[in-house]
Design an enzyme around this catalytic site. Structure first.
Site, PDB file in Angstrom:
ATOM      1  N   ASP A  42      52.324  21.048   8.371  1.00 48.40           N
ATOM      2  CA  ASP A  42      53.384  20.695   9.331  1.00 48.40           C
ATOM      3  C   ASP A  42      52.938  19.464  10.120  1.00 48.40           C
ATOM      4  O   ASP A  42      51.751  19.130  10.142  1.00 48.40           O
ATOM      5  CB  ASP A  42      53.623  21.878  10.299  1.00 48.40           C
ATOM      6  CG  ASP A  42      55.039  21.906  10.878  1.00 48.40           C
ATOM      7  OD1 ASP A  42      55.817  22.803  10.505  1.00 48.40           O
ATOM      8  OD2 ASP A  42      55.365  21.017  11.699  1.00 48.40           O
ATOM      9  N   ASP A  68      52.633  14.980   7.296  1.00 44.91           N
ATOM     10  CA  ASP A  68      53.994  14.467   7.459  1.00 44.91           C
ATOM     11  C   ASP A  68      54.586  14.287   6.060  1.00 44.91           C
ATOM     12  O   ASP A  68      54.133  13.429   5.297  1.00 44.91           O
ATOM     13  CB  ASP A  68      53.953  13.132   8.216  1.00 44.91           C
ATOM     14  CG  ASP A  68      55.354  12.586   8.491  1.00 44.91           C
ATOM     15  OD1 ASP A  68      56.328  13.070   7.871  1.00 44.91           O
ATOM     16  OD2 ASP A  68      55.464  11.670   9.329  1.00 44.91           O
ATOM     17  N   VAL A  69      55.590  15.079   5.731  1.00 43.76           N
ATOM     18  CA  VAL A  69      56.126  15.040   4.363  1.00 43.76           C
ATOM     19  C   VAL A  69      56.845  13.733   4.037  1.00 43.76           C
ATOM     20  O   VAL A  69      57.134  13.464   2.874  1.00 43.76           O
ATOM     21  CB  VAL A  69      57.063  16.241   4.073  1.00 43.76           C
ATOM     22  CG1 VAL A  69      56.313  17.555   4.118  1.00 43.76           C
ATOM     23  CG2 VAL A  69      58.272  16.259   4.992  1.00 43.76           C
ATOM     24  N   ASN A  95      59.609  23.082   2.309  1.00 40.11           N
ATOM     25  CA  ASN A  95      60.507  23.737   3.283  1.00 40.11           C
ATOM     26  C   ASN A  95      60.766  22.920   4.538  1.00 40.11           C
ATOM     27  O   ASN A  95      61.752  23.152   5.247  1.00 40.11           O
ATOM     28  CB  ASN A  95      59.883  25.106   3.649  1.00 40.11           C
ATOM     29  CG  ASN A  95      60.538  25.736   4.853  1.00 40.11           C
ATOM     30  OD1 ASN A  95      61.635  26.293   4.759  1.00 40.11           O
ATOM     31  ND2 ASN A  95      59.885  25.637   6.016  1.00 40.11           N
ATOM     32  N   TYR A 168      72.762  16.029   7.043  1.00 45.48           N
ATOM     33  CA  TYR A 168      72.250  17.316   6.563  1.00 45.48           C
ATOM     34  C   TYR A 168      72.917  17.673   5.231  1.00 45.48           C
ATOM     35  O   TYR A 168      72.258  18.056   4.270  1.00 45.48           O
ATOM     36  CB  TYR A 168      72.514  18.379   7.624  1.00 45.48           C
ATOM     37  CG  TYR A 168      71.661  19.619   7.463  1.00 45.48           C
ATOM     38  CD1 TYR A 168      70.330  19.622   7.855  1.00 45.48           C
ATOM     39  CD2 TYR A 168      72.186  20.778   6.912  1.00 45.48           C
ATOM     40  CE1 TYR A 168      69.542  20.754   7.703  1.00 45.48           C
ATOM     41  CE2 TYR A 168      71.414  21.912   6.766  1.00 45.48           C
ATOM     42  CZ  TYR A 168      70.090  21.902   7.163  1.00 45.48           C
ATOM     43  OH  TYR A 168      69.318  23.027   7.009  1.00 45.48           O
ATOM     44  N   LYS A 172      70.773  17.952   1.726  1.00 52.52           N
ATOM     45  CA  LYS A 172      70.626  19.271   1.098  1.00 52.52           C
ATOM     46  C   LYS A 172      71.393  19.359  -0.223  1.00 52.52           C
ATOM     47  O   LYS A 172      70.939  20.003  -1.163  1.00 52.52           O
ATOM     48  CB  LYS A 172      71.091  20.369   2.069  1.00 52.52           C
ATOM     49  CG  LYS A 172      70.208  20.490   3.315  1.00 52.52           C
ATOM     50  CD  LYS A 172      68.775  20.894   2.974  1.00 52.52           C
ATOM     51  CE  LYS A 172      67.962  21.201   4.225  1.00 52.52           C
ATOM     52  NZ  LYS A 172      66.594  21.634   3.928  1.00 52.52           N
ATOM     53  N   THR A 203      66.211  29.857  14.313  1.00 48.57           N
ATOM     54  CA  THR A 203      64.954  29.116  14.419  1.00 48.57           C
ATOM     55  C   THR A 203      65.089  28.012  15.480  1.00 48.57           C
ATOM     56  O   THR A 203      66.064  27.970  16.223  1.00 48.57           O
ATOM     57  CB  THR A 203      64.621  28.473  13.059  1.00 48.57           C
ATOM     58  OG1 THR A 203      65.605  27.470  12.794  1.00 48.57           O
ATOM     59  CG2 THR A 203      64.621  29.483  11.932  1.00 48.57           C
TER      60      THR A 203
HETATM   61  N1  LIG Z   1      67.649  27.751  10.455  1.00 47.27           N
HETATM   62  C1  LIG Z   1      68.679  27.691   9.643  1.00 47.27           C
HETATM   63  O1  LIG Z   1      69.746  28.224   9.942  1.00 47.27           O
HETATM   64  C2  LIG Z   1      68.574  26.972   8.317  1.00 47.27           C
HETATM   65  C3  LIG Z   1      69.659  27.096   7.436  1.00 47.27           C
HETATM   66  C4  LIG Z   1      69.569  26.471   6.201  1.00 47.27           C
HETATM   67  C5  LIG Z   1      68.444  25.767   5.853  1.00 47.27           C
HETATM   68  N2  LIG Z   1      67.407  25.659   6.740  1.00 47.27           N
HETATM   69  C6  LIG Z   1      66.243  24.906   6.332  1.00 47.27           C
HETATM   70  O2  LIG Z   1      65.083  25.690   6.491  1.00 47.27           O
HETATM   71  C7  LIG Z   1      63.955  24.826   6.620  1.00 47.27           C
HETATM   72  C8  LIG Z   1      63.122  25.277   7.802  1.00 47.27           C
HETATM   73  O3  LIG Z   1      63.851  25.053   8.998  1.00 47.27           O
HETATM   74  P1  LIG Z   1      63.854  26.099  10.202  1.00 47.27           P
HETATM   75  O4  LIG Z   1      65.235  26.558  10.398  1.00 47.27           O
HETATM   76  O5  LIG Z   1      62.765  27.081  10.020  1.00 47.27           O
HETATM   77  O6  LIG Z   1      63.563  25.110  11.443  1.00 47.27           O
HETATM   78  P2  LIG Z   1      62.279  24.900  12.337  1.00 47.27           P
HETATM   79  O7  LIG Z   1      62.588  23.718  13.174  1.00 47.27           O
HETATM   80  O8  LIG Z   1      61.891  26.161  12.999  1.00 47.27           O
HETATM   81  O9  LIG Z   1      61.121  24.548  11.280  1.00 47.27           O
HETATM   82  C9  LIG Z   1      61.045  23.290  10.652  1.00 47.27           C
HETATM   83  C10 LIG Z   1      59.590  22.884  10.610  1.00 47.27           C
HETATM   84  O10 LIG Z   1      59.494  21.651   9.867  1.00 47.27           O
HETATM   85  C11 LIG Z   1      58.551  20.843  10.535  1.00 47.27           C
HETATM   86  N3  LIG Z   1      58.744  19.433  10.200  1.00 47.27           N
HETATM   87  C12 LIG Z   1      59.735  18.607  10.637  1.00 47.27           C
HETATM   88  N4  LIG Z   1      59.549  17.372  10.150  1.00 47.27           N
HETATM   89  C13 LIG Z   1      58.424  17.416   9.389  1.00 47.27           C
HETATM   90  C14 LIG Z   1      57.720  16.463   8.625  1.00 47.27           C
HETATM   91  N5  LIG Z   1      58.116  15.178   8.568  1.00 47.27           N
HETATM   92  N6  LIG Z   1      56.603  16.845   7.955  1.00 47.27           N
HETATM   93  C15 LIG Z   1      56.161  18.137   8.042  1.00 47.27           C
HETATM   94  N7  LIG Z   1      56.785  19.079   8.755  1.00 47.27           N
HETATM   95  C16 LIG Z   1      57.901  18.734   9.425  1.00 47.27           C
HETATM   96  C17 LIG Z   1      58.775  21.132  12.013  1.00 47.27           C
HETATM   97  O11 LIG Z   1      57.671  20.725  12.800  1.00 47.27           O
HETATM   98  C18 LIG Z   1      59.019  22.622  12.004  1.00 47.27           C
HETATM   99  O12 LIG Z   1      57.825  23.359  12.190  1.00 47.27           O
HETATM  100  C19 LIG Z   1      64.516  23.416   6.759  1.00 47.27           C
HETATM  101  O13 LIG Z   1      64.447  22.751   5.519  1.00 47.27           O
HETATM  102  C20 LIG Z   1      65.957  23.669   7.143  1.00 47.27           C
HETATM  103  O14 LIG Z   1      66.795  22.600   6.798  1.00 47.27           O
HETATM  104  C21 LIG Z   1      67.459  26.254   7.967  1.00 47.27           C
END
Ligand SMILES: NC(=O)c1ccc[n+]([C@@H]2O[C@H](COP(=O)([O-])OP(=O)(O)OC[C@H]3O[C@@H](n4cnc5c(N)ncnc54)[C@H](O)[C@@H]3O)[C@@H](O)[C@H]2O)c1
Length: 263
Positions: A42, A68-69, A95, A168, A172, A203
């Site tokens: 992360d 950093d991805v 993720n 987004y 996606k 989240t």
């Molecule tokens: N929460 C939802 O409702 C939801 C729905 C559909 C999809 N998603 C997807 O699930 C995944 C996780 O999101 P989440 O909801 O747990 O949110 P979150 O914000 O809790 O977690 C996302 C994590 O990604 C990290 N991150 C951001 N940019 C980064 C980078 N450049 N390099 C490395 N890490 C990085 C953040 O620091 C964070 O810890 C994401 O891909 C999100 O799009 C979430």
């Protein structure tokens, strides 16, 4: 066969990006609880340290990696280092993700008010970042002729609503198709590529809007199961795709979204 054998992940070397919080953290905790060695990757150093300490305190095998991805060379070199040190990488969850701001249900998310900075950031992290992660994983897994890559896409790749921003959707939906193409290419190397498409999980995403009663209710209304998810509801899909239970599955998407994509 027993469920514990079918879904076994003990001893597997797993990398989860975006593992400092939310869905990535729950996936990492689930795999560590079931005996996998989990690398939490992360950008959030403080979140990583806290997550790694908690997993380790409950007996999990874990390490933290600041990554950093959006830096493909950095991701490739980090994954190479892990494979050299640990001998292999069995499973990678691509993720990490960010929101693209509000959708057209909010005036600042309207098409004619598009914020290109937010649009490009969402694409840089959610699309380029995920592909950089898949690329780094593919190099290792192709060489070892084994592996499972799991990409977090979203219900937003399969439906539309007034809630997420345009960036987004673009990222996606692109990623959902990339998963299929990569699965077709990587099958000959015994590497499987699948996706999990979550619906609304409470989240930090979208500034924590999903955790608020109002924000949560708007997302809940879009699901057949009229509520947002509970965090642990991502665990089953993660365990399925990370284990040999899914050995004949590739190019597929598991929709963990309360029915959103089917509406
Ligand atoms: N929460 C939802 O409702 C939801 C729905 C559909 C999809 N998603 C997807 O699930 C995944 C996780 O999101 P989440 O909801 O747990 O949110 P979150 O914000 O809790 O977690 C996302 C994590 O990604 C990290 N991150 C951001 N940019 C980064 C980078 N450049 N390099 C490395 N890490 C990085 C953040 O620091 C964070 O810890 C994401 O891909 C999100 O799009 C979430």
């Amino acid at each position: 066969m027993k469920a514990s054998e079918i879904f076994a992940v003990d001893g597997r070397i797993v990398i989860v990006t975006g593992a400092a919080s939310g869905i990535g953290l729950t996936i990492a905790e689930t795999l560590a609880d079931n005996g996998a060695y989990v690398v939490l990757a992360d950008v959030d150093q403080a979140g990583l340290d806290q997550a790694a300490a908690a997993i380790s305190a409950s007996g999990g095998k874990v390490e933290a990696l600041v990554l950093d991805v959006t830096d493909p060379a950095g991701v490739a070199s980090a994954f190479r280092g892990i494979a050299e040190r640990l001998g292999r990488i069995d499973v990678v969850f691509a993720n990490a993700g960010v929101s693209a701001g509000p959708g057209y249900g909010n005036p600042i998310g309207a098409l004619d008010a598009l914020d290109f900075e937010l649009f490009e950031r969402a694409n840089r992290v959610n699309l380029t970042g995920a592909i950089a992660t898949m690329t780094a994983a593919a190099r290792i897994m192709k060489a070892q002729s084994a592996g499972s890559i799991i990409v977090t896409t979203s219900a937003a790749a399969f439906s539309n609503s007034r809630l997420p921003g345009y960036g987004y959707y673009a990222a996606k939906a692109g990623l959902a198709q990339v998963v299929k193409v990569a699965a077709a290419e990587m099958a000959q190397h015994n590497v499987r590529v699948n996706a999990i498409a979550p619906g609304a999980f409470p989240t930090n995403m979208a500034g924590g809007r999903l955790r608020e009663p109002g924000g949560g209710a708007a997302f809940a209304a879009e699901a057949m199961i009229q509520r947002v998810a509970r965090m642990e509801e991502i665990a089953g899909a993660a365990l399925l795709l990370a284990s040999e239970a899914s050995s004949y599955m590739t190019g597929t998407t598991l929709h963990v979204d309360g029915g959103v994509a089917a509406t």
